[in-house]
Design a protein around this motif. Structure first.
Motif, PDB file in Angstrom:
ATOM      1  N   LEU A 299       0.646  -1.145  -0.075  1.00  0.00           N
ATOM      2  CA  LEU A 299       0.011   0.166   0.105  1.00  0.00           C
ATOM      3  C   LEU A 299       0.743   1.275  -0.054  1.00  0.00           C
ATOM      4  O   LEU A 299       1.813   1.476   0.627  1.00  0.00           O
ATOM      5  CB  LEU A 299      -0.906  -0.197   1.340  1.00  0.00           C
ATOM      6  CG  LEU A 299      -2.003  -1.192   1.441  1.00  0.00           C
ATOM      7  CD1 LEU A 299      -2.721  -0.985   2.758  1.00  0.00           C
ATOM      8  CD2 LEU A 299      -2.783  -1.418   0.260  1.00  0.00           C
ATOM      9  N   PHE A 300       0.338   2.334  -0.658  1.00  0.00           N
ATOM     10  CA  PHE A 300       0.697   3.584  -0.493  1.00  0.00           C
ATOM     11  C   PHE A 300       0.259   4.317   0.523  1.00  0.00           C
ATOM     12  O   PHE A 300      -0.790   3.977   1.204  1.00  0.00           O
ATOM     13  CB  PHE A 300       0.092   4.421  -1.773  1.00  0.00           C
ATOM     14  CG  PHE A 300       1.008   4.990  -2.945  1.00  0.00           C
ATOM     15  CD1 PHE A 300       2.420   4.602  -2.734  1.00  0.00           C
ATOM     16  CD2 PHE A 300       0.668   5.852  -3.827  1.00  0.00           C
ATOM     17  CE1 PHE A 300       3.334   5.133  -3.694  1.00  0.00           C
ATOM     18  CE2 PHE A 300       1.465   6.039  -4.817  1.00  0.00           C
ATOM     19  CZ  PHE A 300       2.925   5.870  -4.937  1.00  0.00           C
ATOM     20  N   ASN A 301       1.156   5.239   1.043  1.00  0.00           N
ATOM     21  CA  ASN A 301       0.558   6.130   2.123  1.00  0.00           C
ATOM     22  C   ASN A 301      -0.371   7.369   1.214  1.00  0.00           C
ATOM     23  O   ASN A 301       0.218   7.557   0.268  1.00  0.00           O
ATOM     24  CB  ASN A 301       1.521   6.789   3.039  1.00  0.00           C
ATOM     25  CG  ASN A 301       2.466   7.746   2.198  1.00  0.00           C
ATOM     26  OD1 ASN A 301       1.912   8.726   2.024  1.00  0.00           O
ATOM     27  ND2 ASN A 301       3.710   7.364   2.313  1.00  0.00           N
ATOM     28  N   LYS A 302      -1.357   7.522   1.927  1.00  0.00           N
ATOM     29  CA  LYS A 302      -2.408   8.388   1.190  1.00  0.00           C
ATOM     30  C   LYS A 302      -1.838  10.018   0.854  1.00  0.00           C
ATOM     31  O   LYS A 302      -2.125  10.423  -0.082  1.00  0.00           O
ATOM     32  CB  LYS A 302      -3.714   8.857   2.094  1.00  0.00           C
ATOM     33  CG  LYS A 302      -4.837   9.395   1.267  1.00  0.00           C
ATOM     34  CD  LYS A 302      -6.106   9.182   2.143  1.00  0.00           C
ATOM     35  CE  LYS A 302      -7.101   9.850   1.255  1.00  0.00           C
ATOM     36  NZ  LYS A 302      -8.375   9.901   2.045  1.00  0.00           N
ATOM     37  N   SER A 303      -0.993  10.338   1.766  1.00  0.00           N
ATOM     38  CA  SER A 303      -0.583  11.911   1.688  1.00  0.00           C
ATOM     39  C   SER A 303       0.228  11.628   0.332  1.00  0.00           C
ATOM     40  O   SER A 303       0.557  12.680  -0.462  1.00  0.00           O
ATOM     41  CB  SER A 303       0.182  12.143   2.923  1.00  0.00           C
ATOM     42  OG  SER A 303       1.335  11.192   3.243  1.00  0.00           O
ATOM     43  N   HIS A 304       0.991  10.619   0.076  1.00  0.00           N
ATOM     44  CA  HIS A 304       1.926  10.705  -1.155  1.00  0.00           C
ATOM     45  C   HIS A 304       0.988  10.421  -2.161  1.00  0.00           C
ATOM     46  O   HIS A 304       1.552  11.129  -3.171  1.00  0.00           O
ATOM     47  CB  HIS A 304       2.736   9.388  -0.819  1.00  0.00           C
ATOM     48  CG  HIS A 304       3.807   8.927  -1.785  1.00  0.00           C
ATOM     49  ND1 HIS A 304       5.216   9.634  -1.740  1.00  0.00           N
ATOM     50  CD2 HIS A 304       4.018   8.412  -2.948  1.00  0.00           C
ATOM     51  CE1 HIS A 304       5.887   9.465  -2.817  1.00  0.00           C
ATOM     52  NE2 HIS A 304       5.152   8.663  -3.400  1.00  0.00           N
ATOM     53  N   ALA A 305       0.118   9.624  -2.115  1.00  0.00           N
ATOM     54  CA  ALA A 305      -0.779   9.465  -3.482  1.00  0.00           C
ATOM     55  C   ALA A 305      -1.547  10.864  -3.787  1.00  0.00           C
ATOM     56  O   ALA A 305      -1.737  11.061  -4.716  1.00  0.00           O
ATOM     57  CB  ALA A 305      -1.783   8.347  -3.243  1.00  0.00           C
ATOM     58  N   VAL A 306      -1.783  11.526  -2.789  1.00  0.00           N
ATOM     59  CA  VAL A 306      -2.863  12.744  -3.066  1.00  0.00           C
ATOM     60  C   VAL A 306      -1.746  13.678  -3.534  1.00  0.00           C
ATOM     61  O   VAL A 306      -2.267  14.379  -4.635  1.00  0.00           O
ATOM     62  CB  VAL A 306      -3.270  13.317  -1.702  1.00  0.00           C
ATOM     63  CG1 VAL A 306      -3.733  14.616  -1.936  1.00  0.00           C
ATOM     64  CG2 VAL A 306      -4.497  12.520  -1.258  1.00  0.00           C
ATOM     65  N   CYS A 307      -0.518  13.786  -3.141  1.00  0.00           N
ATOM     66  CA  CYS A 307       0.651  15.029  -3.700  1.00  0.00           C
ATOM     67  C   CYS A 307       0.699  14.594  -5.236  1.00  0.00           C
ATOM     68  O   CYS A 307       0.469  15.498  -6.083  1.00  0.00           O
ATOM     69  CB  CYS A 307       1.784  14.729  -3.203  1.00  0.00           C
ATOM     70  SG  CYS A 307       1.616  15.516  -1.286  1.00  0.00           S
ATOM     71  N   TYR A 308       0.989  13.030  -5.323  1.00  0.00           N
ATOM     72  CA  TYR A 308       1.262  12.768  -6.983  1.00  0.00           C
ATOM     73  C   TYR A 308      -0.221  12.964  -7.701  1.00  0.00           C
ATOM     74  O   TYR A 308      -0.085  13.341  -8.767  1.00  0.00           O
ATOM     75  CB  TYR A 308       1.278  11.293  -6.795  1.00  0.00           C
ATOM     76  CG  TYR A 308       2.693  10.784  -6.852  1.00  0.00           C
ATOM     77  CD1 TYR A 308       3.724  11.726  -6.097  1.00  0.00           C
ATOM     78  CD2 TYR A 308       3.245   9.492  -7.243  1.00  0.00           C
ATOM     79  CE1 TYR A 308       5.071  11.273  -6.279  1.00  0.00           C
ATOM     80  CE2 TYR A 308       4.959   9.334  -7.171  1.00  0.00           C
ATOM     81  CZ  TYR A 308       5.554  10.112  -6.687  1.00  0.00           C
ATOM     82  OH  TYR A 308       7.093   9.957  -6.705  1.00  0.00           O
ATOM     83  N   SER A 309      -1.421  12.868  -7.106  1.00  0.00           N
ATOM     84  CA  SER A 309      -2.680  13.255  -8.021  1.00  0.00           C
ATOM     85  C   SER A 309      -2.857  14.540  -8.190  1.00  0.00           C
ATOM     86  O   SER A 309      -3.312  14.830  -9.091  1.00  0.00           O
ATOM     87  CB  SER A 309      -3.606  12.606  -7.225  1.00  0.00           C
ATOM     88  OG  SER A 309      -3.714  11.008  -6.866  1.00  0.00           O
ATOM     89  N   TYR A 310      -2.471  15.506  -7.291  1.00  0.00           N
ATOM     90  CA  TYR A 310      -2.397  16.797  -7.777  1.00  0.00           C
ATOM     91  C   TYR A 310      -1.473  16.988  -8.816  1.00  0.00           C
ATOM     92  O   TYR A 310      -2.084  17.851 -10.071  1.00  0.00           O
ATOM     93  CB  TYR A 310      -1.898  17.647  -6.544  1.00  0.00           C
ATOM     94  CG  TYR A 310      -2.956  18.170  -5.736  1.00  0.00           C
ATOM     95  CD1 TYR A 310      -3.995  19.258  -6.119  1.00  0.00           C
ATOM     96  CD2 TYR A 310      -3.441  17.400  -4.797  1.00  0.00           C
ATOM     97  CE1 TYR A 310      -4.929  19.517  -5.094  1.00  0.00           C
ATOM     98  CE2 TYR A 310      -4.570  17.597  -3.826  1.00  0.00           C
ATOM     99  CZ  TYR A 310      -5.271  18.862  -4.216  1.00  0.00           C
ATOM    100  OH  TYR A 310      -6.345  19.100  -3.278  1.00  0.00           O
TER     101      TYR A 310
END
Length: 230
Positions: free
Chosen positions: A193-204
């Motif tokens: 699993l990814f950490n969500k904070s990392h995934a959100v930054c990438y998604s922006y």
């Protein structure tokens, strides 16, 4: 992180050129996050050149998920990691909320935003915290041990988790079958699993890149060709 910074730099270059050519004052923070054409690009897999979503692995995930907001795009960023499970459960729950396995509200508060699927490291920490009655920080110690469970140094923590989490959860008022379901869900998926904070930054960054592709294609493709000839 280097890749992330490189893509932010590319975005900055694109914005400067847009402002110069079109005589505007565009800033990243001014880009709307509900732009219909941008979300259609993700839904139609028009993502060649878009950060994180240009690969043959990413496009089928986007096609299945039909993302329409940043929360869903962050989940997509996690699902494209090798070995990550839960995509089919996520898609089924999104299409039909009645298909989501309903558990104790203390557990569902960590699973509702991902339609019952286990997607992010923070969810694992939250679920362990609820089941074992420990702090978020203490739960992360178990999460990290489970993530690399085959390392000898983590053996004792993994064994303690497997042997005690269901019993501790029952003592806290959880149903045994629900606690065992979550234990197995965590055990089977924790390593990918990814950490969500990392995934959100990438998604922006992904979203902003797609926005540029949709609205300023000439500048987008010029930047891509100048910097990414491969």
């Amino acid at each position: 992180m280097l890749l992330k910074l490189k893509n932010v730099t590319e975005l900055d270059k694109e914005i400067k050129e847009i402002n110069k050519i079109y005589k505007t004052n565009l800033k990243l923070e001014d880009i709307p996050l509900d732009d219909k054409l941008t979300w259609q690009a993700f839904q139609k897999c028009n993502t060649l050149g878009v950060f994180q979503f240009a690969s043959p692995v990413a496009m089928p995930v986007l096609k299945k998920m039909q993302c329409s907001n940043m929360e869903e795009l962050a989940a997509a960023n996690s699902f494209i990691r090798p070995g990550t499970g839960g995509l089919d459960d996520y898609v089924a729950g999104k299409k039909n909320p009645k298909s989501i396995k309903q558990l104790d509200p203390r557990l569902m508060k960590w699973l509702n935003s991902t339609y019952g699927a286990l997607v992010f490291q923070e969810q694992v920490m939250g679920l362990i915290s609820e089941l074992m009655g420990i702090s978020f920080g203490q739960a992360d110690i178990y999460r990290r041990a489970l993530e690399k469970m085959h390392k000898p140094a983590n053996k004792a923590k993994v064994e303690y988790f497997n042997d005690n989490v269901t019993k501790l959860a029952v003592e806290r008022g959880f149903k045994q079958e629900e606690a065992e379901y979550i234990r197995k869900l965590i055990y089977d998926n924790c390593g990918y699993l990814f950490n969500k904070s990392h995934a959100v930054c990438y998604s922006y960054i992904s979203y902003y890149t797609a926005y540029m592709k949709v609205h300023y294609p000439l500048i987008f493709h010029k930047t891509m060709l100048n910097g990414n000839l491969d």
